[in-house]
Design a protein around this motif. Sequence first.
Motif: not given
Length: 176
Positions: A34-45
């Motif tokens: 599985w792959y993710s490309m989220d900018n991680n704004r949800r986790t404040h990374s």
Amino acid sequence: MLRYWTKERQRVKTKNIAGDKGLYTVPAKLQGEWYSMDNNRRTHSKDTNQLRKIEFGTHTLTTEDHQYELHIPDKEYFEKHQKFSNDYLNDTHTWVKVFNNTEPLKGVNYINLIGWTAKDNHQTSYDYTLLDQEPVIILASGQEKITDQVYWKTPELAKKHQDQNFDKLITKAENN
């Protein structure tokens, strides 16, 4: 450079360990890459535009830099034991406890993963659902199941849906 474990390197311990009721079998719909490309704004990374990969095996979860063996814990054992010997910690350092969530949130019924000797409030949760008519795995954290990442079956889908919000996702704002 990211390090991924190959299937050949997956190992599953067979040693009897106190508190272990056996291997957890990952539901077939979760198994695979599985792959993710989220900018991680949800986790404040601070990581942005980084393709992430996870892989669920029959009894394992492989992330960017770790491989975990998934086990069913004896709840009574962990209620009675809070301290563990160095040998116990060494034998189980790649293990996680897995619990099936009994109450769906926004139609998603997560499996909860907790470090083998960690307290229950440090949980990570995963589940399969459909978003935009595509299969996905939602990675969520904490008891509130706040969405951290959405994993798609291909890198292309991960890029296409990068940081996209869906009704099934639980945001930090909903829990404030």
